[in-house]
Motif scaffolding. Sequence first.
Motif, PDB file in Angstrom:
ATOM      1  N   PRO A 160      17.338  -6.632   8.929  1.00  0.00           N
ATOM      2  CA  PRO A 160      18.736  -6.618   8.495  1.00  0.00           C
ATOM      3  C   PRO A 160      19.687  -7.375   9.413  1.00  0.00           C
ATOM      4  CG  PRO A 160      17.802  -4.408   8.541  1.00  0.00           C
ATOM      5  CD  PRO A 160      16.821  -5.300   9.170  1.00  0.00           C
ATOM      6  N   VAL A 161      19.259  -7.713  10.605  1.00  0.00           N
ATOM      7  CA  VAL A 161      20.134  -8.393  11.561  1.00  0.00           C
ATOM      8  C   VAL A 161      20.625  -9.731  11.021  1.00  0.00           C
ATOM      9  CG1 VAL A 161      20.277  -9.306  13.909  1.00  0.00           C
ATOM     10  CG2 VAL A 161      18.983  -7.232  13.452  1.00  0.00           C
ATOM     11  N   THR A 162      19.905 -10.310  10.096  1.00  0.00           N
ATOM     12  CA  THR A 162      20.263 -11.647   9.582  1.00  0.00           C
ATOM     13  C   THR A 162      21.672 -11.680   9.000  1.00  0.00           C
ATOM     14  OG1 THR A 162      19.070 -10.968   7.635  1.00  0.00           O
ATOM     15  CG2 THR A 162      18.014 -12.593   9.071  1.00  0.00           C
ATOM     16  N   TYR A 202      16.762 -20.635   7.300  1.00  0.00           N
ATOM     17  CA  TYR A 202      16.020 -20.586   6.038  1.00  0.00           C
ATOM     18  C   TYR A 202      15.903 -19.114   5.659  1.00  0.00           C
ATOM     19  CZ  TYR A 202      12.294 -19.703   9.437  1.00  0.00           C
ATOM     20  OH  TYR A 202      11.561 -19.210  10.475  1.00  0.00           O
ATOM     21  N   PRO A 203      15.644 -18.799   4.390  1.00  0.00           N
ATOM     22  CA  PRO A 203      15.565 -17.399   3.992  1.00  0.00           C
ATOM     23  C   PRO A 203      14.504 -16.665   4.804  1.00  0.00           C
ATOM     24  CG  PRO A 203      15.522 -18.813   2.063  1.00  0.00           C
ATOM     25  CD  PRO A 203      15.453 -19.710   3.258  1.00  0.00           C
ATOM     26  N   GLY A 204      14.880 -15.559   5.389  1.00  0.00           N
ATOM     27  CA  GLY A 204      13.930 -14.779   6.165  1.00  0.00           C
ATOM     28  C   GLY A 204      13.932 -15.122   7.640  1.00  0.00           C
ATOM     29  N   SER A 227       1.929 -12.407   6.398  1.00  0.00           N
ATOM     30  CA  SER A 227       3.366 -12.120   6.444  1.00  0.00           C
ATOM     31  C   SER A 227       4.176 -13.416   6.566  1.00  0.00           C
ATOM     32  CB  SER A 227       3.670 -11.182   7.607  1.00  0.00           C
ATOM     33  OG  SER A 227       3.085 -11.702   8.784  1.00  0.00           O
ATOM     34  N   GLN A 228       5.477 -13.297   6.272  1.00  0.00           N
ATOM     35  CA  GLN A 228       6.395 -14.437   6.314  1.00  0.00           C
ATOM     36  C   GLN A 228       6.727 -14.802   7.763  1.00  0.00           C
ATOM     37  OE1 GLN A 228       8.043 -16.384   4.164  1.00  0.00           O
ATOM     38  NE2 GLN A 228       6.995 -15.580   2.362  1.00  0.00           N
ATOM     39  N   VAL A 229       6.916 -16.098   8.001  1.00  0.00           N
ATOM     40  CA  VAL A 229       7.377 -16.539   9.322  1.00  0.00           C
ATOM     41  C   VAL A 229       8.862 -16.229   9.437  1.00  0.00           C
ATOM     42  CG1 VAL A 229       7.795 -18.558  10.758  1.00  0.00           C
ATOM     43  CG2 VAL A 229       5.653 -18.344   9.514  1.00  0.00           C
ATOM     44  N   GLN A 230       9.292 -15.645  10.564  1.00  0.00           N
ATOM     45  CA  GLN A 230      10.710 -15.306  10.697  1.00  0.00           C
ATOM     46  C   GLN A 230      11.349 -15.743  12.014  1.00  0.00           C
ATOM     47  OE1 GLN A 230      10.874 -11.094   9.828  1.00  0.00           O
ATOM     48  NE2 GLN A 230       8.852 -10.745  10.696  1.00  0.00           N
ATOM     49  N   TYR A 231      10.553 -16.049  13.036  1.00  0.00           N
ATOM     50  CA  TYR A 231      11.173 -16.270  14.353  1.00  0.00           C
ATOM     51  C   TYR A 231      11.161 -17.727  14.789  1.00  0.00           C
ATOM     52  CZ  TYR A 231      10.552 -11.260  14.402  1.00  0.00           C
ATOM     53  OH  TYR A 231      10.585  -9.952  14.072  1.00  0.00           O
ATOM     54  N   ASN A 281      13.166 -23.928  13.549  1.00  0.00           N
ATOM     55  CA  ASN A 281      13.148 -25.114  12.694  1.00  0.00           C
ATOM     56  C   ASN A 281      12.444 -24.773  11.390  1.00  0.00           C
ATOM     57  OD1 ASN A 281      11.903 -27.549  11.559  1.00  0.00           O
ATOM     58  ND2 ASN A 281      12.872 -28.565  13.283  1.00  0.00           N
ATOM     59  N   GLU A 282      13.110 -25.050  10.266  1.00  0.00           N
ATOM     60  CA  GLU A 282      12.531 -24.597   9.000  1.00  0.00           C
ATOM     61  C   GLU A 282      11.235 -25.331   8.670  1.00  0.00           C
ATOM     62  OE1 GLU A 282      12.925 -26.441   5.778  1.00  0.00           O
ATOM     63  OE2 GLU A 282      13.551 -28.180   6.959  1.00  0.00           O
TER      64      GLU A 282
END
Lengths: 512, 285
Positions: free
Chosen positions: B17-19, B40-42, B145-149, B152-153
């Motif tokens: 949720p920090v986004t 980018y999203p996420g 899982s999705q990349v989040q950290y 660069n997109e």
Amino acid sequence: MSASRSALRPYVCSSCRHGVLAPRRRFSSKPAQNPEIYDVVCVGGGPAGLGLLAALRASPVTSKLKVALVESQDLDKARSWDLPTHEFSNRVSSLTPSSVAFLRRIGALELLDTDRVQDYQQMQVWDGETGSKISFDWAEETSPFEDPRTVATMTENANLVRALLSRIEASGDENLKIFSKTTVSSIENGSDHPDGPDLSAWPVLTVAPSEASPASTSEPPVRIAARLLVGADGINSPVRSFADIATEGWDYNRHGVVATLALSDSEAPTFPAGMRTAFQRFLPALGGPIALLPLPNNHATLVWSTTPEHAAYLKSLPPNAFISMVNAAFRLSMTDLKYMMKMKRVGEEEEVNQHDAELTWRLQHTPQPNHIPPMVTGVQERSVASFPLRFRHASTYISPRVALIGDAAHVIHPLAGQGLNLGLGDVASLSNTIEYAVTHGMDVGDLLSLERYSTERWGANAKVGGVCDLLHKLYNVPGQGPVAWGRSLGLNVIDRLPFVKGFLMRQAEGGA
Amino acid sequence: MSVLARQIAPSARLLTPVTTAPACLLPRHFSVLNRPQPNYPGHIPLTFIERGALAVGSAVGSLINPRRGDLIATLGEATATPYFIYRLRDAMLSDATGRRILRDRPRITSSTMPLPYLRSLPENSVGRTYAAWLDREGVSPDTRSQVQYIDNEECAYVMQRYRECHDFYHAVTGLPIFVEGELALKAFEFLNTLIPMTGLSLFAMVRLKPAERERFFSLHLPWAVRSGLASKELINVYWEEVLEKNVDELRRELNIEAPPDLREIRRMIRRQQKEEKQRMGQQTA
């Protein structure tokens, strides 16, 4: 006039008084025994050679010297050179303010076609590998209410040559002989004429019409003796070989790709209005920098130093792909550029889309700095060419009765755009030297007189050539290693220290 | 630091949720209180300290429990910058197929790779081998899982692609997912992709039994070094396009040798042990 000159006057006059008829007469009566004697004979009619002649004719002290110029190309063509306003020659040079001042002093500046000359007030230089940048302008030294000061002036070489030719012609044809379309077939020491002067230590040239010209059969070779023979005859100087002056240097194994380009209108208006900027991006992975230098009417000239393979590839591209490559070279990463340089040229149509498609796609993923040039939109037909980059420096510029100027004396890497400026610096110095010799009654060809020229110029040229060579080597180390880190740190530091930057700019400005 | 580690490391998912950072503020320095917009999203932008804490926390956590795939993924993202993920992206950009992948950005999920279709492919094809491997190990392509950290997109996609292709590497090499096989593959990947996480994973060696460790050093590590250094960049394989290719042919093209089959070895050892036990039993009887 010097004492020795007045002593020789009878011999000079016997041949010069009759003007054009003289050679034929001499040929028929006494076969080429007494060469015609000139005070200064300049071999090579490029900007340096013509500049020297114009400078000598412009000074009241030296304007009466008997001078000759030998040029293998047709100078009539150079005289009548003309292009439509939207077309530009691809041989363009940047003139530093001190070169411009010199041209003004000899009265050639006002003869330049000013509609084809472009000043620029700012220069952006950055490293394509690390992104570190430096910008050159005089904003630190001028007040905001003045017009921005010019960093350099772009002019086509042909425009400059034409202006110098008209300047020389405007000085009248007294004591002046221009051998156009003429090659030097030999240079040797003259002989001691029993009834004439002792020319055994003088260079005597045999000049004949170029083989290409139709007049070659009708006009016989002419022999001329030079009190001072000036070699402005380029990198493979015959004058230098005659004087037996050694030259050191190496080939960079790089080619400079040149082209005349049309730019898109930039969206953001420049401030102050009419300010033009030159751009240079170092591409370490591709072998050298790419530079875009402004020309009038939103045109620009390209100089891209790269390996011969890349140069051949670029020249073989159709115009659209070439434009995409130039735009890419100012914007994309080294990895993308290396890939695009190897892209296959399948068919005309397909290939055009390919380079442009790569550029469009990669631009979406490459963050852009705010100092990139406007997009290139067109390339002038037949303007893409390339030339090899070399470093040469003659071990000395003078020898008894011989002096070397311009490319005959030094050839440097074009990354700082200093080649022609060094040549004009030589011309200014040599004409001053000759003037000094004449006013002090010295022999203009004497080593003692010429010493002054050599002292003034050899070190200065070696310094500029050495710095350019160092920059070339520094910016040819690919990757993100310690060298890239060091050069970026250096560039950023200089960019932030106005005193250091001002000092460097004054050096570059006065480098000519 | 310890507070951060406690907050972040145990479960990276809590941070999502920090986004929703306040965008109305004037541009301020990037800090915990002022997080920039996601690229980018996420995406979750992290400060240097946060990233470091995340790396340490996920490293310790995944060493304690090697089944925590999310922690291993987080470790991969937290240690990929600077340099390593950019190097991998540039490796893709230097190759025609790699560029095509970056341009198309294909994703590997059970919908883009329907298992029934893969199973219908000819024996010994890449797709069939992949499906067989999934069946044998009981995993699915959807568990990634999705990349989040990664900031660069494009690099985030490269990481995602590496993660999703990981199962294909398993399939092509035939290495199983238990720690021993995973380690051999990670060593191979480290030499091939240079992603630091794959190298760091080798610390899980401490969890191996002495016999397994000996086997790893004598059998699988030499294989990983040989193949990892000799093979082409595996990230540049467009797996979606080579599904119907013969797997041996692909191995030859990529210059990978097939490693010794770990499950086979284990089975053999187990059989030997059983026989030994039986013989011992007979003798005592």
